[in-house]
Design a protein around this motif. Structure first.
Motif, PDB file in Angstrom:
ATOM      1  N   ILE A 177       0.834  -1.206   0.000  1.00 37.71           N
ATOM      2  CA  ILE A 177       0.000   0.000   0.000  1.00 37.71           C
ATOM      3  C   ILE A 177       0.868   1.256   0.000  1.00 37.71           C
ATOM      4  O   ILE A 177       0.615   2.220  -0.736  1.00 37.71           O
ATOM      5  N   GLN A 178       1.946   1.227   0.826  1.00 35.33           N
ATOM      6  CA  GLN A 178       2.824   2.389   0.860  1.00 35.33           C
ATOM      7  C   GLN A 178       3.496   2.616  -0.485  1.00 35.33           C
ATOM      8  O   GLN A 178       3.606   3.744  -0.967  1.00 35.33           O
ATOM      9  N   ARG A 179       3.954   1.528  -1.093  1.00 33.48           N
ATOM     10  CA  ARG A 179       4.603   1.649  -2.390  1.00 33.48           C
ATOM     11  C   ARG A 179       3.625   2.215  -3.432  1.00 33.48           C
ATOM     12  O   ARG A 179       3.983   3.075  -4.252  1.00 33.48           O
ATOM     13  N   ALA A 180       2.369   1.718  -3.400  1.00 34.03           N
ATOM     14  CA  ALA A 180       1.383   2.209  -4.353  1.00 34.03           C
ATOM     15  C   ALA A 180       1.071   3.678  -4.116  1.00 34.03           C
ATOM     16  O   ALA A 180       0.960   4.474  -5.067  1.00 34.03           O
ATOM     17  N   VAL A 181       0.939   4.076  -2.834  1.00 34.52           N
ATOM     18  CA  VAL A 181       0.637   5.475  -2.527  1.00 34.52           C
ATOM     19  C   VAL A 181       1.791   6.374  -2.933  1.00 34.52           C
ATOM     20  O   VAL A 181       1.595   7.450  -3.523  1.00 34.52           O
ATOM     21  N   ARG A 184       1.506  12.019  -9.570  1.00 35.57           N
ATOM     22  CA  ARG A 184       0.761  13.277  -9.497  1.00 35.57           C
ATOM     23  C   ARG A 184       1.688  14.486  -9.498  1.00 35.57           C
ATOM     24  O   ARG A 184       1.410  15.515 -10.120  1.00 35.57           O
ATOM     25  N   ARG A 185       2.835  14.416  -8.800  1.00 33.55           N
ATOM     26  CA  ARG A 185       3.800  15.507  -8.814  1.00 33.55           C
ATOM     27  C   ARG A 185       4.380  15.726 -10.206  1.00 33.55           C
ATOM     28  O   ARG A 185       4.511  16.868 -10.677  1.00 33.55           O
ATOM     29  N   ASP A 186       4.714  14.591 -10.879  1.00 30.73           N
ATOM     30  CA  ASP A 186       5.231  14.723 -12.255  1.00 30.73           C
ATOM     31  C   ASP A 186       4.201  15.343 -13.183  1.00 30.73           C
ATOM     32  O   ASP A 186       4.520  16.200 -14.018  1.00 30.73           O
ATOM     33  N   MET A 187       2.944  14.909 -13.033  1.00 32.32           N
ATOM     34  CA  MET A 187       1.880  15.466 -13.874  1.00 32.32           C
ATOM     35  C   MET A 187       1.685  16.947 -13.588  1.00 32.32           C
ATOM     36  O   MET A 187       1.479  17.772 -14.501  1.00 32.32           O
ATOM     37  N   ARG A 188       1.744  17.336 -12.288  1.00 41.44           N
ATOM     38  CA  ARG A 188       1.579  18.735 -11.930  1.00 41.44           C
ATOM     39  C   ARG A 188       2.708  19.581 -12.509  1.00 41.44           C
ATOM     40  O   ARG A 188       2.511  20.700 -12.971  1.00 41.44           O
TER      41      ARG A 188
END
Length: 579
Positions: free
Chosen positions: A425-429, A436-440
């Protein structure tokens, strides 16, 4: 009005006025006899004398006495309700055609409504007596009272709405007696035939109450006479008022089916058909369309029957082949069931033989032990028993250790699954947040000046100047554009500074959230107060203790994973490759 001032009054009326001045109940029969005698003589004399007699009765207050006499208790009066009916007939007769009197407004607005209420209350009393005693004479008296009320309303139409809205008429409507219901319906019929314009002035609630009463009697009564009267009443209402007919057809949806199914063939089919035509004029067209649909349905049924018969005959020709195939399938299924039952029986026999052999082996082993015990010398018996107990203890310990290890393995397996799930879960998050940061960053309009050299800056400045030269603006000057550019740069700088500040605040917020989550986990795993010690308290007073405990737990988990066999790491490797 004083009698001495009215010299034209009939002397009989003068004496009668003196008698009724006492307002006594017991003189009512004598007053009736005298009034009926005078009325018979005046009616023979002519209409003018009769009109003059009615005026004298009102001026001498004899008519007021008769109106008040309608409210007496006639159980104690001579003649009973027969006397009350005669008084009601006299009052209704004298109130109609009474003209040329003084204080005409008082007569119409006070006296006549009072007379109508007294007649209605007398009708309710007679109705109650008829329901309690169940005498036919009381029903006849009730009908005569209703006739008197109708005569009064026929002469004074403004009282119709007052009577129909009164509480006494509502009680008459709520009566379930067949004879009472028939009389009330006939009263309503005569009233509508004499004056149908009161439908325009009557209140909507009163009209709905009248229609509900008629439809209720039509639906709940088992008497054909009452139902015929109700149908005739609805027929008269529908003929007199088209708007009321539309109201009936729209409000009572089941009336059409009730008329068609329940009251056809009862002796008044003509009235039922006329009422259906008035309330539902589209029924004829619908019946014709229904007949057409029925004919089409019959034709379709005949075609389907013919086709199905042809198909059935065609199938019958191939029925012998189907029977042979069915028999073959049945025999095969029966053979398979027989084979399965034999196989199952053989397995049961084999298991029984195995169980029997095991029992025989156990018996032989026990017999061999007994034989060995007989052979062993007496001085070596204790040693033999100690060896037996030692072997039994070893077996018990082996079984217990195996059970304990299996239990611990299951617990460790569950903990390992939870840790793997948490890591996954941590790896997925983390991957999601990175994406999301790269997309932003990719969608951000400001990319900075990291790759902007002097040469590229000179070329861009040249291109901007050429574009401005080729596309001059008539609205904005060069100075305003420069000012706008400088202001834009300042706002952009402020936004970037604020963005760094927001990022630092967000990082601080995330750190606080992680700290709160760690404290919550420590509190959830804390021991009870009765089992806690000073070391446990120190763990919650220091901020470094939760971090150290979490690091210690993570280190122990990593050690357990590293010490596990190579074949247990296949799942972890595949999960790592997925992300």
């Amino acid at each position: 009005m004083s009698l001495s001032r009215n010299e034209d009054v009939d002397p009989y009326l003068r004496s009668l006025a003196t008698a009724v001045a006492s307002k006594s109940e017991h003189i009512a029969p004598e007053v009736i006899v005298k009034l009926k005698d005078i009325l018979n003589r005046k009616s023979v004399g002519g209409s003018e004398e009769l009109k003059k007699f009615k005026q004298d009765m009102y001026t001498t207050e004899i008519l007021q006495y008769c109106s008040d006499a309608l409210t007496y208790n006639y159980d104690t009066v001579q003649g009973g309700y027969e006397t009350a009916v005669q008084i009601a007939e006299i009052v209704s007769t004298c109130c109609v055609g009474l003209d040329g009197i003084k204080k005409r407004e008082r007569f119409h607005k006070q006296f006549l409504p009072l007379v109508a209420d007294n007649l209605s209350s007398l009708a309710v009393c007679i109705m109650d007596a008829a329901l309690e005693v169940k005498k036919s004479a009381n029903i006849i008296h009730f009908g005569k009272i209703m006739d008197s009320i109708f005569w009064l309303l026929k002469g004074h139409g403004q009282l119709i709405q007052h009577v129909l809205q009164s509480k006494y008429y509502e009680k008459i409507q709520l009566c379930d007696n067949e004879e009472i219901g028939k009389i009330s319906l006939l009263f309503l019929q005569h009233l509508i035939e004499s004056n149908s314009e009161f439908f325009i002035e009557i209140r909507h609630g009163t009209l709905n109450g009248i229609l509900d009463d008629i439809v209720y009697k039509l639906g709940c009564s088992s008497s054909s006479v009452t139902c015929s009267t109700a149908i005739n009443t609805l027929l008269i209402i529908a003929r007199k008022s088209h708007s009321v007919a539309e109201l009936i057809s729209g409000k009572y949806e089941g009336l059409k089916a009730m008329l068609k199914n329940d009251w056809n063939g009862k002796g008044f089919d003509a009235e039922v058909e006329q009422l259906s035509d008035l309330l539902y004029p589209e029924v004829q067209h619908k019946e014709a369309s229904l007949q057409l649909v029925e004919r089409e349905t019959k034709s379709a049924c005949m075609i389907q029957a013919t086709w199905r018969g042809f198909q059935t005959r065609k199938r019958m020709k191939t029925l012998s082949k189907a029977v042979i195939t069915l028999q073959k399938k049945f025999r095969e299924m029966r053979q398979q069931q027989k084979l399965q039952s034999e196989k199952k029986k053989a397995e049961e026999d084999f298991l029984f033989q195995v169980h029997l052999r095991r029992q025989r082996a156990q018996c032989e082993f026990k017999q061999r032990q007994l034989y060995l015990l007989e052979i062993v010398p007496a001085d070596q018996m204790d040693r033999y028993l100690c060896e037996v107990e030692h072997r039994a203890a070893i077996n018990i310990q082996k079984v217990w250790r195996g059970y304990r290890e299996r239990k611990n393995f299951q617990q460790q397996k569950q903990a390992l699954k939870k840790s793997k799930a948490a890591v996954t879960i941590q790896r997925a998050v983390l991957g999601f947040l990175k994406r999301r940061r790269d997309m932003r960053q990719q969608l951000s309009p400001w990319r900075g000046t990291r790759h902007l050299t002097d040469t590229i800056r000179t070329d861009l400045t040249k291109e901007v100047k050429e574009y401005i030269t080729l596309h001059p603006s008539n609205l904005v000057s060069m100075e305003s554009c420069r000012e706008l550019h400088l202001r834009t740069q300042e706002l952009l700088l402020q936004n970037l500074m604020k963005k760094d500040k927001d990022q630092r605040a967000e990082q601080h917020r995330q750190a606080l959230l992680a700290q709160v989550n760690t404290d919550i986990e420590l509190l959830m795993s804390a021991p009870p107060l009765r089992n806690s010690s000073g070391l446990d308290v120190d763990a919650y007073l220091s901020r470094s203790a939760p971090v150290a405990s979490w690091a210690r737990q993570s280190h122990s988990t990593m050690l357990q994973v590293s010490r596990s066999p190579w074949w247990m790491k296949f799942g972890e490797t595949s999960s790592d490759n997925e992300f």
